[in-house]
Design a protein around this motif. Structure first.
Motif, PDB file in Angstrom:
ATOM      1  N   ASP A  79       0.874  -1.172   0.000  1.00  0.00           N
ATOM      2  CA  ASP A  79       0.000   0.000   0.000  1.00  0.00           C
ATOM      3  C   ASP A  79       0.916   1.229   0.000  1.00  0.00           C
ATOM      4  O   ASP A  79       1.681   1.425   0.945  1.00  0.00           O
ATOM      5  CB  ASP A  79      -0.866  -0.049   1.266  1.00  0.00           C
ATOM      6  CG  ASP A  79      -1.824   1.115   1.403  1.00  0.00           C
ATOM      7  OD1 ASP A  79      -2.207   1.713   0.383  1.00  0.00           O
ATOM      8  OD2 ASP A  79      -2.204   1.421   2.559  1.00  0.00           O
ATOM      9  N   PHE A  81       1.435   5.535  -0.716  1.00  0.00           N
ATOM     10  CA  PHE A  81       0.827   6.859  -0.792  1.00  0.00           C
ATOM     11  C   PHE A  81       1.821   7.815  -1.434  1.00  0.00           C
ATOM     12  O   PHE A  81       3.004   7.813  -1.086  1.00  0.00           O
ATOM     13  CB  PHE A  81       0.504   7.416   0.602  1.00  0.00           C
ATOM     14  CG  PHE A  81      -0.862   7.072   1.096  1.00  0.00           C
ATOM     15  CD1 PHE A  81      -1.944   7.905   0.841  1.00  0.00           C
ATOM     16  CD2 PHE A  81      -1.074   5.921   1.828  1.00  0.00           C
ATOM     17  CE1 PHE A  81      -3.202   7.596   1.309  1.00  0.00           C
ATOM     18  CE2 PHE A  81      -2.325   5.603   2.301  1.00  0.00           C
ATOM     19  CZ  PHE A  81      -3.401   6.439   2.050  1.00  0.00           C
ATOM     20  N   ALA A  89      -1.298  14.100   1.466  1.00  0.00           N
ATOM     21  CA  ALA A  89      -1.536  12.868   0.720  1.00  0.00           C
ATOM     22  C   ALA A  89      -2.366  13.173  -0.522  1.00  0.00           C
ATOM     23  O   ALA A  89      -3.401  13.826  -0.442  1.00  0.00           O
ATOM     24  CB  ALA A  89      -2.241  11.850   1.604  1.00  0.00           C
ATOM     25  N   LYS A  91      -2.407  10.617  -3.545  1.00  0.00           N
ATOM     26  CA  LYS A  91      -2.818   9.427  -4.279  1.00  0.00           C
ATOM     27  C   LYS A  91      -2.417   8.176  -3.509  1.00  0.00           C
ATOM     28  O   LYS A  91      -1.311   8.080  -2.983  1.00  0.00           O
ATOM     29  CB  LYS A  91      -2.143   9.419  -5.653  1.00  0.00           C
ATOM     30  CG  LYS A  91      -2.738   8.485  -6.630  1.00  0.00           C
ATOM     31  CD  LYS A  91      -4.105   8.969  -7.032  1.00  0.00           C
ATOM     32  CE  LYS A  91      -4.711   8.068  -8.076  1.00  0.00           C
ATOM     33  NZ  LYS A  91      -6.040   8.446  -8.423  1.00  0.00           N
ATOM     34  N   ARG A  92      -3.339   7.227  -3.439  1.00  0.00           N
ATOM     35  CA  ARG A  92      -3.075   5.943  -2.799  1.00  0.00           C
ATOM     36  C   ARG A  92      -3.189   4.853  -3.854  1.00  0.00           C
ATOM     37  O   ARG A  92      -4.072   4.895  -4.710  1.00  0.00           O
ATOM     38  CB  ARG A  92      -4.105   5.700  -1.704  1.00  0.00           C
ATOM     39  CG  ARG A  92      -3.913   4.405  -0.967  1.00  0.00           C
ATOM     40  CD  ARG A  92      -4.972   4.242   0.090  1.00  0.00           C
ATOM     41  NE  ARG A  92      -4.683   3.089   0.908  1.00  0.00           N
ATOM     42  CZ  ARG A  92      -5.514   2.602   1.808  1.00  0.00           C
ATOM     43  NH1 ARG A  92      -6.690   3.194   2.007  1.00  0.00           N
ATOM     44  NH2 ARG A  92      -5.185   1.557   2.512  1.00  0.00           N
ATOM     45  N   ASN A 126       3.009   2.564   3.118  1.00  0.00           N
ATOM     46  CA  ASN A 126       2.055   2.648   4.213  1.00  0.00           C
ATOM     47  C   ASN A 126       1.875   1.312   4.927  1.00  0.00           C
ATOM     48  O   ASN A 126       1.766   1.265   6.140  1.00  0.00           O
ATOM     49  CB  ASN A 126       0.705   3.150   3.676  1.00  0.00           C
ATOM     50  CG  ASN A 126      -0.247   3.514   4.768  1.00  0.00           C
ATOM     51  OD1 ASN A 126       0.097   4.278   5.661  1.00  0.00           O
ATOM     52  ND2 ASN A 126      -1.445   2.973   4.711  1.00  0.00           N
TER      53      ASN A 126
END
Length: 157
Positions: A79, A81, A89, A91-92, A126
């Motif tokens: 995951d 970021f 933040a 974009k994930r 993340n």
């Protein structure tokens, strides 16, 4: 007459004996110090942010995945970021980096869609969402993961 352990009163002899016992390490403490440490640390999985390049409205990302010291993994899903220059933040993305052969380094390419490369100020690992293969678990893979960058954008844990 000078006081020695042999001519001290009973209370003084008891105090001297307690002091002597306190200064002598116990067998349990010695065994604890010489006992082997916990299991050896598993080989690291190194993630290197190797390159960022424009891809239309997106930022194409080249991530070097170094498993040169580890065993094969069927899956390693992370995951990530992307943060802007101000630390917000933006974009994930979930990225599947596996399968990872044992003792092998590979490059994975993916896009951070909707954000241009110059706007990315930092990329954060993340979490590890999945890790499968051998004795691997999500938690152990997260502990084993080390990050670095070859770009001006940091890749942090």
């Amino acid at each position: 007459m000078q006081a020695t352990p042999w001519n001290l009163g009973p209370l003084a002899r008891a105090a001297a004996a307690c002091l002597a016992m306190a200064l002598i390490p116990s067998a349990g403490a010695l065994a604890q110090e010489t006992a082997p440490s916990a299991a050896p640390k598993a080989a690291p999985i190194k993630l290197q942010l190797n390159r960022l390049e424009p891809a239309g409205e997106s930022c194409r990302t080249y991530l070097l995945v170094d498993n040169s010291q580890g065993t094969a993994l069927k899956s390693l899903k992370v995951d990530l970021f992307a943060f802007d220059q101000e630390g917000v933040a933006q974009k994930r993305i979930a990225v599947e980096l596996g399968p990872l052969p044992d003792k092998k380094t590979s490059v994975k390419i993916f896009d951070f869609t909707g954000i241009s490369c110059p706007k990315i100020g930092r990329v954060l690992l993340n979490d590890v969402l999945a890790c499968e293969g051998g004795e691997a678990s999500r938690e152990t893979c997260l502990e084993r993961t080390e990050t670095e960058t070859k770009t001006s954008v940091p890749l942090d844990r």
